[in-house]
Design an enzyme around this catalytic site. Structure first.
Site, PDB file in Angstrom:
ATOM      1  N   GLU A 286     -12.218  -1.502 -21.125  1.00  0.00           N
ATOM      2  CA  GLU A 286     -11.541  -2.556 -21.599  1.00  0.00           C
ATOM      3  C   GLU A 286     -11.168  -2.859 -22.891  1.00  0.00           C
ATOM      4  O   GLU A 286     -12.556  -2.574 -23.159  1.00  0.00           O
ATOM      5  CB  GLU A 286     -11.875  -3.683 -20.804  1.00  0.00           C
ATOM      6  CG  GLU A 286     -11.312  -5.216 -21.123  1.00  0.00           C
ATOM      7  CD  GLU A 286     -11.906  -6.837 -20.809  1.00  0.00           C
ATOM      8  OE1 GLU A 286     -11.004  -7.168 -20.560  1.00  0.00           O
ATOM      9  OE2 GLU A 286     -13.151  -6.562 -20.564  1.00  0.00           O
TER      10      GLU A 286
ATOM     11  N   LYS B 173      -4.062  -8.397 -17.222  1.00  0.00           N
ATOM     12  CA  LYS B 173      -5.083  -8.837 -17.356  1.00  0.00           C
ATOM     13  C   LYS B 173      -5.440 -10.569 -16.162  1.00  0.00           C
ATOM     14  O   LYS B 173      -4.534 -11.102 -17.334  1.00  0.00           O
ATOM     15  CB  LYS B 173      -6.281  -9.071 -18.182  1.00  0.00           C
ATOM     16  CG  LYS B 173      -8.069  -9.784 -17.613  1.00  0.00           C
ATOM     17  CD  LYS B 173      -8.763  -9.428 -18.367  1.00  0.00           C
ATOM     18  CE  LYS B 173     -10.634  -9.996 -18.088  1.00  0.00           C
ATOM     19  NZ  LYS B 173     -10.933 -10.266 -19.500  1.00  0.00           N
TER      20      LYS B 173
ATOM     21  N   CYS C  61     -12.352  -6.610 -15.328  1.00  0.00           N
ATOM     22  CA  CYS C  61     -13.223  -6.726 -15.910  1.00  0.00           C
ATOM     23  C   CYS C  61     -13.755  -8.151 -15.157  1.00  0.00           C
ATOM     24  O   CYS C  61     -14.243  -8.405 -13.822  1.00  0.00           O
ATOM     25  CB  CYS C  61     -13.618  -7.593 -17.382  1.00  0.00           C
ATOM     26  SG  CYS C  61     -15.150  -8.289 -18.385  1.00  0.00           S
TER      27      CYS C  61
END
Length: 269
Positions: free
Chosen positions: A42, A111, A145
């Site tokens: 990331e 995300k 994440c």
């Protein structure tokens, strides 16, 4: 499918240095491992994340897209492009770009769940769409994440019948046990291969915990790391997943009609 994951110490707020390092590492991986797919962590352009991230974000993702396209085409390898900080129409995104062996952009994911403890939700704009795409004809998914903590979101990916879940991350100490446990749980409960790719090193007060891992659909590690810069490589036998699904058919036995969120007396249950 043979997969190589890059666990690296990112240069804070220095996209040029990170791009150069990734280019070198990809070349090394191709020579040593010849994988089908390479996976990045990331926020590999800036790390997670500088205070002036908006000023230094990749405009429309142009720089990152050019690098990933060139590397995938040159080496004829699929690239799951981790994520980068991008800006479009004044909005900041934590964006992931996926490329096929011909250097073509085949999927973009922003995300969805933004990490409020670091005020990511106040700085970035959340994505709205599920991350499902194909690599070499294999249906796969991506979550970034913090997305990993949202079991409903990952189950939606599994219901799309993905074979592999990619999880690029910037996961810090002291929550390494959460990272390891959640990755394993998502693999077991969804009966998918999971590729968790973290970074190491430090950014501001965050110290990233590494421990990248490639798990099979039983949650067993095919390759795993500690907290050093390294390349993880594993061959994924997708027929193994079919055997597991036959032995324990979780998806056949689901009671989806009972899984609706209901409201009673102004409370959800």
């Amino acid at each position: 499918m043979k997969i190589s994951a890059i666990q690296m110490d990112l240069a804070f707020n220095d996209p040029v240095k990170n791009e150069e390092k990734i280019e070198q590492l990809v070349g090394d991986i191709i020579r040593k491992e010849s994988p089908d797919t390479i996976v990045l962590p990331e926020m590999w352009n800036l790390s997670f994340y500088p205070k002036d991230v908006k000023e230094n974000a990749d405009k429309e993702g142009i720089r990152s897209k050019a690098l990933l396209s060139r590397l995938s085409k040159t080496h004829q390898v699929n690239i799951v492009g981790g994520t980068v900080a991008t800006i479009s129409n004044g909005q900041l995104f934590n964006s992931s770009y996926q490329y096929d062996r011909m250097g073509q952009l085949i999927h973009t994911y922003h995300k969805v769940h933004l990490f409020s403890p670091s005020e990511e939700d106040k700085v970035f704009t959340p994505g709205q769409e599920l991350g499902v795409f194909e690599l070499d004809g294999i249906k796969v998914g991506i979550a970034t994440c913090y997305d990993l903590r949202f079991v409903e979101w990952i189950r939606l990916l599994a219901l799309e019948e993905i074979e592999i879940l990619f999880v690029p991350a910037a996961w810090p100490h002291p929550r390494v046990s959460h990272w390891q446990t959640l990755l394993k749980a998502r693999a077991i409960e969804n009966q998918v291969f999971v590729v968790g790719v973290n970074s190491i090193g430090q950014a501001n007060e965050l110290k990233f915990c590494g421990h990248s891992v490639i798990l099979d659909s039983l949650g067993e590690a095919l390759a795993e790391s500690a907290e050093e810069e390294t390349i993880l490589t594993a061959e994924l036998d997708l027929s193994h997943r079919k055997e597991i699904k036959t032995q324990i058919n979780v998806f056949k036995d689901r009671r989806s009609e009972l899984y609706q969120i209901k409201k009673k007396n102004n409370r959800f249950f």
